[in-house]
Write an enzyme that holds these catalytic residues in place. Sequence first.
Site, PDB file in Angstrom:
ATOM      1  CG  ASP A  19     -97.981 -22.480  24.407  1.00  0.00           C
ATOM      2  OD1 ASP A  19     -97.852 -21.245  24.447  1.00  0.00           O
ATOM      3  OD2 ASP A  19     -97.439 -23.242  25.236  1.00  0.00           O
ATOM      4  CG  ASN A  67    -103.815 -15.474  27.692  1.00  0.00           C
ATOM      5  OD1 ASN A  67    -104.390 -16.086  26.798  1.00  0.00           O
ATOM      6  ND2 ASN A  67    -102.704 -15.947  28.250  1.00  0.00           N
TER       7      ASN A  67
HETATM    8  C1  FPP Z   1    -100.108 -18.516  23.161  1.00  0.00           C
HETATM    9  O1  FPP Z   1     -98.768 -18.273  22.797  1.00  0.00           O
HETATM   10  C2  FPP Z   1    -101.019 -17.775  22.293  1.00  0.00           C
HETATM   11  C3  FPP Z   1    -101.913 -16.832  22.712  1.00  0.00           C
HETATM   12  C4  FPP Z   1    -102.109 -16.467  24.136  1.00  0.00           C
HETATM   13  C5  FPP Z   1    -102.732 -16.063  21.759  1.00  0.00           C
HETATM   14  C6  FPP Z   1    -103.291 -16.846  20.595  1.00  0.00           C
HETATM   15  C7  FPP Z   1    -103.964 -15.902  19.684  1.00  0.00           C
HETATM   16  C8  FPP Z   1    -103.945 -15.984  18.344  1.00  0.00           C
HETATM   17  C9  FPP Z   1    -103.281 -17.055  17.593  1.00  0.00           C
HETATM   18  C10 FPP Z   1    -104.637 -14.931  17.560  1.00  0.00           C
HETATM   19  C11 FPP Z   1    -106.149 -14.940  17.621  1.00  0.00           C
HETATM   20  C12 FPP Z   1    -106.712 -16.177  17.029  1.00  0.00           C
HETATM   21  C13 FPP Z   1    -107.962 -16.305  16.503  1.00  0.00           C
HETATM   22  C14 FPP Z   1    -108.347 -17.609  15.937  1.00  0.00           C
HETATM   23  C15 FPP Z   1    -108.939 -15.226  16.422  1.00  0.00           C
HETATM   24  P1  FPP Z   1     -97.800 -17.546  23.838  1.00  0.00           P
HETATM   25  O2  FPP Z   1     -97.832 -16.092  23.590  1.00  0.00           O
HETATM   26  O3  FPP Z   1     -98.165 -17.952  25.242  1.00  0.00           O
HETATM   27  O4  FPP Z   1     -96.426 -18.162  23.417  1.00  0.00           O
HETATM   28  P2  FPP Z   1     -95.150 -18.400  24.347  1.00  0.00           P
HETATM   29  O5  FPP Z   1     -95.535 -19.470  25.346  1.00  0.00           O
HETATM   30  O6  FPP Z   1     -94.112 -18.865  23.385  1.00  0.00           O
HETATM   31  O7  FPP Z   1     -94.817 -17.093  25.004  1.00  0.00           O
END
Ligand code: FPP
Length: 248
Positions: A19, A67
Amino acid sequence: MDREPQVSGYPVHAGIIMDGNGRWAQRRGLKRTQGHLEGLKAAKRIVKAARDMGVKYLTLYAFSTENWKRTAEETGFIMSLVKQHLRAELDFYRENRIRIRHAGDSGGLPPDIQKELSGAINDTKDFDGMQVILAINYGGRDEIVRAVQKLAGMRKLAAESEPAENIAERDIAGCLDNPDIPDPDLIIRSAGEHRTSNFLLWEGAYSELYFSQKLWPDWEKEDLKAALEDFCKRDRRYGAETASAMSA
Ligand code: FPP
Protein backbone atom coordinates in the site's frame (compact mmCIF):
# COMPACT_ATOMS: atom_id res chain seq x y z
CA MET A 1 23.58 -12.28 -5.68
CA ASP A 2 24.63 -12.78 -2.05
CA ARG A 3 22.45 -15.24 -0.27
CA GLU A 4 21.94 -14.86 3.45
CA PRO A 5 21.76 -18.09 5.40
CA GLN A 6 18.14 -19.08 6.06
CA VAL A 7 17.16 -17.90 9.52
CA SER A 8 15.13 -20.45 11.39
CA GLY A 9 12.09 -18.82 12.92
CA TYR A 10 11.43 -16.65 9.87
CA PRO A 11 7.97 -17.13 8.36
CA VAL A 12 7.56 -19.89 5.80
CA HIS A 13 4.77 -17.92 4.12
CA ALA A 14 4.55 -14.13 4.18
CA GLY A 15 1.82 -12.06 2.54
CA ILE A 16 2.23 -8.38 1.68
CA ILE A 17 -0.40 -5.68 1.20
CA MET A 18 1.64 -3.29 -0.94
CA ASP A 19 0.00 0.00 0.00
CA GLY A 20 0.99 3.62 -0.52
CA ASN A 21 1.86 3.82 -4.22
CA GLY A 22 -0.64 6.62 -4.85
CA ARG A 23 0.53 8.69 -1.87
CA TRP A 24 4.16 8.21 -2.88
CA ALA A 25 3.38 9.74 -6.28
CA GLN A 26 1.10 12.50 -4.99
CA ARG A 27 3.75 13.68 -2.50
CA ARG A 28 6.09 14.20 -5.43
CA GLY A 29 3.51 15.89 -7.65
CA LEU A 30 3.49 12.87 -9.95
CA LYS A 31 0.64 10.86 -11.43
CA ARG A 32 -0.59 7.87 -9.36
CA THR A 33 0.54 5.55 -12.16
CA GLN A 34 4.15 6.61 -11.50
CA GLY A 35 3.67 5.36 -7.92
CA HIS A 36 2.59 1.95 -9.24
CA LEU A 37 5.65 1.83 -11.49
CA GLU A 38 7.88 2.44 -8.46
CA GLY A 39 5.74 -0.05 -6.53
CA LEU A 40 6.56 -2.71 -9.09
CA LYS A 41 10.29 -1.98 -8.67
CA ALA A 42 9.87 -2.38 -4.91
CA ALA A 43 8.02 -5.68 -5.46
CA LYS A 44 10.98 -6.97 -7.49
CA ARG A 45 13.45 -5.94 -4.73
CA ILE A 46 11.34 -7.62 -2.09
CA VAL A 47 10.89 -10.87 -4.04
CA LYS A 48 14.69 -11.09 -4.33
CA ALA A 49 15.17 -10.21 -0.67
CA ALA A 50 12.55 -12.75 0.47
CA ARG A 51 14.23 -15.42 -1.62
CA ASP A 52 17.62 -14.58 -0.10
CA MET A 53 16.11 -14.76 3.39
CA GLY A 54 14.64 -18.20 2.76
CA VAL A 55 10.94 -17.30 2.66
CA LYS A 56 9.34 -20.22 0.84
CA TYR A 57 6.01 -18.60 -0.11
CA LEU A 58 5.43 -14.90 -0.77
CA THR A 59 1.93 -13.65 -1.61
CA LEU A 60 1.77 -10.16 -3.11
CA TYR A 61 -1.57 -8.31 -3.12
CA ALA A 62 -1.26 -6.63 -6.51
CA PHE A 63 -4.93 -5.96 -7.39
CA SER A 64 -8.07 -6.50 -5.33
CA THR A 65 -11.60 -7.23 -6.52
CA GLU A 66 -12.43 -3.73 -5.20
CA ASN A 67 -9.65 -2.03 -7.21
CA TRP A 68 -11.90 -2.08 -10.32
CA LYS A 69 -13.61 0.98 -8.77
CA ARG A 70 -10.54 3.07 -9.77
CA THR A 71 -10.34 4.91 -13.08
CA ALA A 72 -9.95 2.87 -16.26
CA GLU A 73 -6.58 4.61 -16.77
CA GLU A 74 -5.27 3.39 -13.40
CA THR A 75 -6.66 -0.18 -13.61
CA GLY A 76 -5.40 -0.50 -17.19
CA PHE A 77 -1.97 0.72 -16.10
CA ILE A 78 -1.72 -1.78 -13.23
CA MET A 79 -2.75 -4.61 -15.59
CA SER A 80 -0.10 -3.54 -18.09
CA LEU A 81 2.48 -3.57 -15.27
CA VAL A 82 1.50 -7.13 -14.35
CA LYS A 83 1.95 -8.19 -17.97
CA GLN A 84 5.25 -6.34 -18.30
CA HIS A 85 6.49 -7.89 -15.05
CA LEU A 86 5.61 -11.43 -16.10
CA ARG A 87 7.41 -10.95 -19.43
CA ALA A 88 10.48 -9.10 -18.17
CA GLU A 89 11.10 -11.20 -15.09
CA LEU A 90 10.44 -14.68 -16.44
CA ASP A 91 14.17 -15.30 -16.87
CA PHE A 92 14.79 -14.26 -13.25
CA TYR A 93 12.06 -16.64 -12.08
CA ARG A 94 13.45 -19.44 -14.24
CA GLU A 95 17.07 -18.90 -13.16
CA ASN A 96 16.05 -18.99 -9.52
CA ARG A 97 13.61 -21.90 -9.93
CA ILE A 98 10.82 -19.71 -8.56
CA ARG A 99 7.30 -20.96 -9.15
CA ILE A 100 4.64 -18.39 -10.00
CA ARG A 101 1.11 -18.96 -8.74
CA HIS A 102 -2.08 -16.92 -8.85
CA ALA A 103 -4.71 -16.20 -6.24
CA GLY A 104 -7.96 -14.60 -7.32
CA ASP A 105 -10.66 -14.89 -9.95
CA SER A 106 -8.71 -15.37 -13.17
CA GLY A 107 -11.94 -15.42 -15.22
CA GLY A 108 -12.51 -11.76 -14.34
CA LEU A 109 -9.14 -10.63 -15.74
CA PRO A 110 -8.68 -9.21 -19.26
CA PRO A 111 -7.97 -12.09 -21.71
CA ASP A 112 -4.38 -10.97 -22.44
CA ILE A 113 -3.55 -10.94 -18.72
CA GLN A 114 -5.14 -14.37 -18.25
CA LYS A 115 -2.97 -15.66 -21.10
CA GLU A 116 0.24 -14.11 -19.74
CA LEU A 117 -0.46 -15.36 -16.23
CA SER A 118 -1.32 -18.90 -17.24
CA GLY A 119 1.80 -18.98 -19.47
CA ALA A 120 4.05 -17.94 -16.55
CA ILE A 121 2.33 -20.40 -14.20
CA ASN A 122 2.79 -23.20 -16.71
CA ASP A 123 6.43 -22.31 -17.49
CA THR A 124 7.39 -22.40 -13.81
CA LYS A 125 5.11 -25.17 -12.53
CA ASP A 126 7.89 -27.71 -11.94
CA PHE A 127 10.21 -25.36 -10.05
CA ASP A 128 10.89 -26.36 -6.48
CA GLY A 129 12.37 -23.08 -5.18
CA MET A 130 10.42 -20.24 -3.67
CA GLN A 131 6.79 -19.71 -4.71
CA VAL A 132 5.51 -16.23 -5.53
CA ILE A 133 1.73 -16.00 -5.41
CA LEU A 134 0.36 -12.99 -7.27
CA ALA A 135 -3.01 -11.97 -5.84
CA ILE A 136 -4.66 -10.28 -8.80
CA ASN A 137 -8.40 -9.66 -8.99
CA TYR A 138 -8.32 -11.16 -5.51
CA GLY A 139 -10.78 -10.70 -2.67
CA GLY A 140 -10.91 -12.87 0.44
CA ARG A 141 -14.71 -12.96 0.50
CA ASP A 142 -14.83 -13.65 -3.23
CA GLU A 143 -12.38 -16.55 -2.77
CA ILE A 144 -14.57 -18.09 -0.04
CA VAL A 145 -17.72 -17.68 -2.16
CA ARG A 146 -15.98 -19.32 -5.15
CA ALA A 147 -14.74 -22.14 -2.89
CA VAL A 148 -18.26 -22.84 -1.58
CA GLN A 149 -19.67 -22.73 -5.12
CA LYS A 150 -16.97 -25.18 -6.25
CA LEU A 151 -17.73 -27.51 -3.35
CA ALA A 152 -21.47 -27.41 -4.05
CA GLY A 153 -20.79 -28.10 -7.75
CA MET A 154 -18.53 -31.06 -6.94
CA ARG A 155 -21.12 -32.58 -4.60
CA LYS A 156 -23.89 -32.09 -7.16
CA LEU A 157 -21.75 -33.84 -9.80
CA ALA A 158 -21.13 -36.73 -7.44
CA ALA A 159 -24.89 -36.71 -6.63
CA GLU A 160 -24.03 -36.69 -2.93
CA SER A 161 -26.97 -35.92 -0.70
CA GLU A 162 -24.87 -35.39 2.41
CA PRO A 163 -26.45 -33.25 5.11
CA ALA A 164 -25.14 -29.66 5.17
CA GLU A 165 -23.81 -30.17 8.74
CA ASN A 166 -21.25 -32.57 7.26
CA ILE A 167 -19.48 -29.69 5.50
CA ALA A 168 -16.25 -29.27 7.41
CA GLU A 169 -13.59 -26.55 7.40
CA ARG A 170 -11.26 -28.84 5.46
CA ASP A 171 -13.85 -29.17 2.66
CA ILE A 172 -13.96 -25.41 2.14
CA ALA A 173 -10.20 -25.02 2.63
CA GLY A 174 -9.65 -27.70 -0.03
CA CYS A 175 -11.57 -25.60 -2.58
CA LEU A 176 -9.68 -22.33 -2.03
CA ASP A 177 -7.42 -20.98 -4.79
CA ASN A 178 -4.20 -22.66 -3.60
CA PRO A 179 -5.16 -25.37 -1.11
CA ASP A 180 -1.67 -26.89 -1.01
CA ILE A 181 0.00 -23.68 0.19
CA PRO A 182 0.38 -23.34 3.97
CA ASP A 183 -1.47 -20.47 5.63
CA PRO A 184 0.52 -17.24 5.85
CA ASP A 185 2.49 -16.95 9.09
CA LEU A 186 2.86 -13.22 8.64
CA ILE A 187 0.87 -10.53 6.84
CA ILE A 188 2.68 -7.24 6.26
CA ARG A 189 1.05 -3.95 5.31
CA SER A 190 2.94 -0.86 4.29
CA ALA A 191 1.86 2.81 4.40
CA GLY A 192 0.39 3.08 7.87
CA GLU A 193 -3.14 1.67 7.49
CA HIS A 194 -4.09 -0.89 10.14
CA ARG A 195 -6.48 -3.19 8.29
CA THR A 196 -6.31 -6.28 6.11
CA SER A 197 -8.64 -5.09 3.32
CA ASN A 198 -10.12 -8.44 2.24
CA PHE A 199 -6.68 -10.10 1.92
CA LEU A 200 -6.41 -13.85 2.66
CA LEU A 201 -9.44 -13.78 4.98
CA TRP A 202 -9.64 -17.55 5.45
CA GLU A 203 -5.93 -18.36 5.28
CA GLY A 204 -4.94 -15.42 7.50
CA ALA A 205 -7.11 -16.42 10.46
CA TYR A 206 -4.02 -16.92 12.66
CA SER A 207 -1.47 -14.81 10.80
CA GLU A 208 0.66 -12.38 12.73
CA LEU A 209 0.20 -8.83 11.47
CA TYR A 210 2.98 -6.31 10.87
CA PHE A 211 2.28 -2.70 9.96
CA SER A 212 4.87 -0.29 8.64
CA GLN A 213 4.57 3.47 8.11
CA LYS A 214 6.81 3.35 5.04
CA LEU A 215 5.10 3.74 1.66
CA TRP A 216 5.48 0.66 -0.53
CA PRO A 217 7.71 2.22 -3.26
CA ASP A 218 10.26 3.07 -0.52
CA TRP A 219 10.54 -0.53 0.70
CA GLU A 220 14.03 -2.02 0.72
CA LYS A 221 15.49 -5.33 1.81
CA GLU A 222 16.08 -3.93 5.33
CA ASP A 223 12.34 -3.25 5.75
CA LEU A 224 11.49 -6.86 4.98
CA LYS A 225 14.24 -8.00 7.32
CA ALA A 226 12.80 -5.83 10.13
CA ALA A 227 9.35 -7.39 9.59
CA LEU A 228 10.75 -10.93 9.66
CA GLU A 229 12.85 -10.19 12.77
CA ASP A 230 9.77 -8.79 14.49
CA PHE A 231 7.86 -11.96 13.59
CA CYS A 232 10.56 -14.06 15.32
CA LYS A 233 9.64 -12.41 18.64
CA ARG A 234 5.93 -13.28 18.43
CA ASP A 235 4.38 -15.92 20.67
CA ARG A 236 1.95 -17.78 18.40
CA ARG A 237 -0.75 -19.59 20.37
CA TYR A 238 -3.53 -20.39 17.86
CA GLY A 239 -6.14 -19.85 20.58
CA ALA A 240 -4.35 -21.95 23.20
CA GLU A 241 -2.98 -20.64 26.48
CA THR A 242 0.39 -18.85 26.62
CA ALA A 243 3.54 -20.98 26.52
CA SER A 244 4.46 -19.71 30.00
CA ALA A 245 1.02 -20.67 31.37
CA MET A 246 1.29 -24.11 29.76
CA SER A 247 4.62 -24.85 31.46
CA ALA A 248 3.42 -23.54 34.88
C1 FPP B 1 -1.91 0.09 -3.40
O1 FPP B 1 -1.48 1.43 -3.35
C2 FPP B 1 -1.33 -0.60 -4.55
C3 FPP B 1 -2.04 -1.17 -5.57
C4 FPP B 1 -3.52 -1.20 -5.62
C5 FPP B 1 -1.37 -1.76 -6.75
C6 FPP B 1 -0.13 -2.56 -6.46
C7 FPP B 1 0.47 -2.96 -7.74
C8 FPP B 1 1.79 -3.01 -7.99
C9 FPP B 1 2.83 -2.71 -7.00
C10 FPP B 1 2.24 -3.39 -9.35
C11 FPP B 1 2.03 -4.84 -9.74
C12 FPP B 1 2.83 -5.76 -8.89
C13 FPP B 1 3.24 -7.01 -9.24
C14 FPP B 1 4.04 -7.77 -8.27
C15 FPP B 1 2.97 -7.63 -10.53
P1 FPP B 1 -2.55 2.60 -3.51
O2 FPP B 1 -2.64 2.98 -4.93
O3 FPP B 1 -3.86 2.18 -2.89
O4 FPP B 1 -1.86 3.72 -2.66
P2 FPP B 1 -2.58 4.90 -1.86
O5 FPP B 1 -3.35 4.25 -0.73
O6 FPP B 1 -1.44 5.73 -1.38
O7 FPP B 1 -3.48 5.62 -2.83
